[in-house]
Scaffold this active site. Structure first.
Site, PDB file in Angstrom:
ATOM      1  N   SER A 179       0.795  -1.223   0.000  1.00 38.32           N
ATOM      2  CA  SER A 179       0.000   0.000   0.000  1.00 38.32           C
ATOM      3  C   SER A 179       0.831   1.278   0.000  1.00 38.32           C
ATOM      4  O   SER A 179       0.331   2.316  -0.408  1.00 38.32           O
ATOM      5  CB  SER A 179      -0.974  -0.001   1.182  1.00 38.32           C
ATOM      6  N   HIS A 207      -5.501  -3.478  -2.937  1.00 40.68           N
ATOM      7  CA  HIS A 207      -5.243  -2.481  -3.982  1.00 40.68           C
ATOM      8  C   HIS A 207      -5.260  -3.051  -5.391  1.00 40.68           C
ATOM      9  O   HIS A 207      -5.171  -2.306  -6.352  1.00 40.68           O
ATOM     10  CB  HIS A 207      -3.911  -1.776  -3.722  1.00 40.68           C
ATOM     11  N   LYS A 243     -12.028   0.399  -1.895  1.00 43.15           N
ATOM     12  CA  LYS A 243     -11.021   1.111  -2.707  1.00 43.15           C
ATOM     13  C   LYS A 243     -11.514   1.179  -4.147  1.00 43.15           C
ATOM     14  O   LYS A 243     -12.395   1.976  -4.422  1.00 43.15           O
ATOM     15  CB  LYS A 243      -9.683   0.428  -2.505  1.00 43.15           C
TER      16      LYS A 243
HETATM   17  C1  LIG Z   1      -6.947  -0.236   3.104  1.00 45.29           C
HETATM   18  C2  LIG Z   1      -6.349  -1.561   3.373  1.00 45.29           C
HETATM   19  C3  LIG Z   1      -6.973  -2.458   4.231  1.00 45.29           C
HETATM   20  C4  LIG Z   1      -8.177  -2.082   5.044  1.00 45.29           C
HETATM   21  O1  LIG Z   1      -9.312  -2.006   4.284  1.00 45.29           O
HETATM   22  P1  LIG Z   1     -10.526  -1.088   4.783  1.00 45.29           P
HETATM   23  O2  LIG Z   1     -11.698  -1.596   4.016  1.00 45.29           O
HETATM   24  O3  LIG Z   1     -10.154   0.302   4.465  1.00 45.29           O
HETATM   25  O4  LIG Z   1     -10.663  -1.308   6.256  1.00 45.29           O
HETATM   26  C5  LIG Z   1      -6.429  -3.725   4.348  1.00 45.29           C
HETATM   27  N1  LIG Z   1      -5.303  -4.063   3.688  1.00 45.29           N
HETATM   28  C6  LIG Z   1      -4.648  -3.204   2.887  1.00 45.29           C
HETATM   29  C7  LIG Z   1      -3.408  -3.637   2.194  1.00 45.29           C
HETATM   30  C8  LIG Z   1      -5.146  -1.916   2.719  1.00 45.29           C
HETATM   31  O5  LIG Z   1      -4.489  -1.041   1.961  1.00 45.29           O
END
Ligand SMILES: *Cc1c(COP(=O)(O)O)cnc(C)c1O
Length: 392
Positions: A179, A207, A243
């Protein structure tokens, strides 16, 4: 000093070290066009990679979902807070990712920090990439399993750790797309190690889902995993629905019995109120848009190429990322903050990411691109960064 004074001193230390985080209140919905305190910005901050968060069709689906299903679920999923629309969403996600079954969570953070302890407990061993997301790290701590963190993407180190372990259950855990760096884990090699050492493999594709792979099916689909050998059950995949999918929530997908086990044992699934069913209705519409989203993904690829070609990188270094996460490493915390502040002055909103989110000495701009950006947005950003690189 009482405890409150201790907190005050700790907050002051955050200020001194340029580590205090602030929030900005955006007056517009999620899109590259932000409005903060009455001033317009082009934002390069969100994980809304396909530009779906503000899509009018999704907003309609959400509104229709709310009219049909009301506002809340009323109870946890296993008591009475589970609805047919959520069942349909899980079937759709399983089919879309090519897995037997999927289970939807209210958030990716909850999915990860609950699933890890459901797969490995006291006496077991977890093998985790050092740059894994915080939710995976917290899950590892909650599990009470022995935690082995291997250097980022270092398969030789992982192999040595696996070979030296005699834990009854082994779990390898990795982000698919990291991330803060935007790079991609060697998924086929991880899968081969999991099979060789009889380990589970948990891949968090937060992602990649919606962005990579055929029709946005994700980083695993891009790598041809799980494949059709008999080892596919080892692979457990998490994808976020917050996302690229533009709504909220997450899912875990895998073999039937594995998902059944997770539903029985994951405390963050069992002991929380179910997601509002209206979200599932919006998400069904979102998966359709992802599946038909090749034009959005092509636009994103063009924006990524434009940024990569344009940045001069005299002192600052763009990490070699082919994903919409495009980090520009500046190094020093104060320098990264000064760059972000100078860009804000020019109406360009890009977050500076500092330790502890990234390793000490690697403070960076985390530029994230969305299909909703115009080429001209990227050109403006590139011109401003190149100018500031000479001046700051
Ligand atoms: C954003 C993210 C999460 C968490 O997801 P949310 O739905 O925002 O709680 C988990 N793992 C990774 C790699 C992320 O970037």
């Amino acid at each position: 000093m009482n405890r409150l004074d201790t907190l005050r001193a700790a907050l002051a230390a955050l200020d001194r070290n340029h580590l205090r985080r602030i929030r900005r209140d955006n007056e517009r919905p999620c899109s590259p066009r932000a409005l903060i305190d009455g001033k317009a910005y082009i934002a390069f901050c969100s994980n809304d990679y396909l530009g779906l968060a503000g899509d009018p069709g999704l907003a309609d689906a959400l509104a229709e979902g709310a009219r049909r299903w009301g506002a809340g679920a009323g109870a946890s999923h296993l008591v009475s807070g589970h609805y047919t629309v959520q069942h349909h969403l899980e079937r759709r996600l399983a089919a879309f990712t090519g897995r037997e079954r999927a289970l939807v969570f209210p958030a990716g953070f909850m999915a990860n920090c609950g699933i890890v302890p459901a797969l490995a407990g006291r006496g077991d061993a977890i093998f985790a990439d050092r740059l894994n997301h915080a939710s995976l790290i917290d899950g590892m701590l909650l599990s009470r399993a022995r935690a082995h963190r291997y250097p980022h993407l270092d398969l030789a180190a992982l192999e040595r750790l696996l070979a030296a372990s005699d834990a009854p259950a082994k779990l390898i855990v990795s982000d698919a797309v990291f991330s803060m760096d935007g790079d991609v884990a060697p998924l086929r090699e991880l899968m081969a190690l999991a099979a060789r050492f009889d380990a589970w493999l948990l891949i968090d594709d937060a992602h990649g889902f919606g962005v990579l792979g055929p029709q946005g099916r994700g980083t695993l689909a891009e790598a041809g995993l799980p494949g059709d050998d008999a080892e596919g059950w080892r692979l457990i995949q998490v994808g976020t629905l917050s996302k690229a999918a533009g709504v909220a929530g997450a899912f875990v997908a895998g073999a039937e019995e594995v998902i059944e086990w997770l539903m029985q044992k994951t405390r963050t699934y069992i002991f929380t109120t179910g997601s509002p069913p209206a979200l599932a209705q919006a998400l069904l519409a979102s998966i359709d848009l992802i599946e038909d989203g090749d034009a959005r993904r092509a636009r994103l690829a063009a924006l990524i190429a434009r940024l990569a070609a344009g940045l001069a990188q005299k002192r600052w270094k763009r990490l070699p990322s082919r994903t919409p996460i495009q980090p520009l490493v500046v190094g020093d915390n104060a320098a990264a903050m000064a760059l972000a502040a100078a860009l804000m002055d020019e109406g360009l909103w890009v977050p500076a990411i500092r330790p502890p989110t990234v390793p000490e000495g690697s403070a960076r701009l985390r530029i994230s691109l969305s299909a909703a950006h115009a080429l001209d947005d990227v050109d403006r950003l590139v011109a401003a960064i190149n100018r500031l690189e000479d001046r700051l």
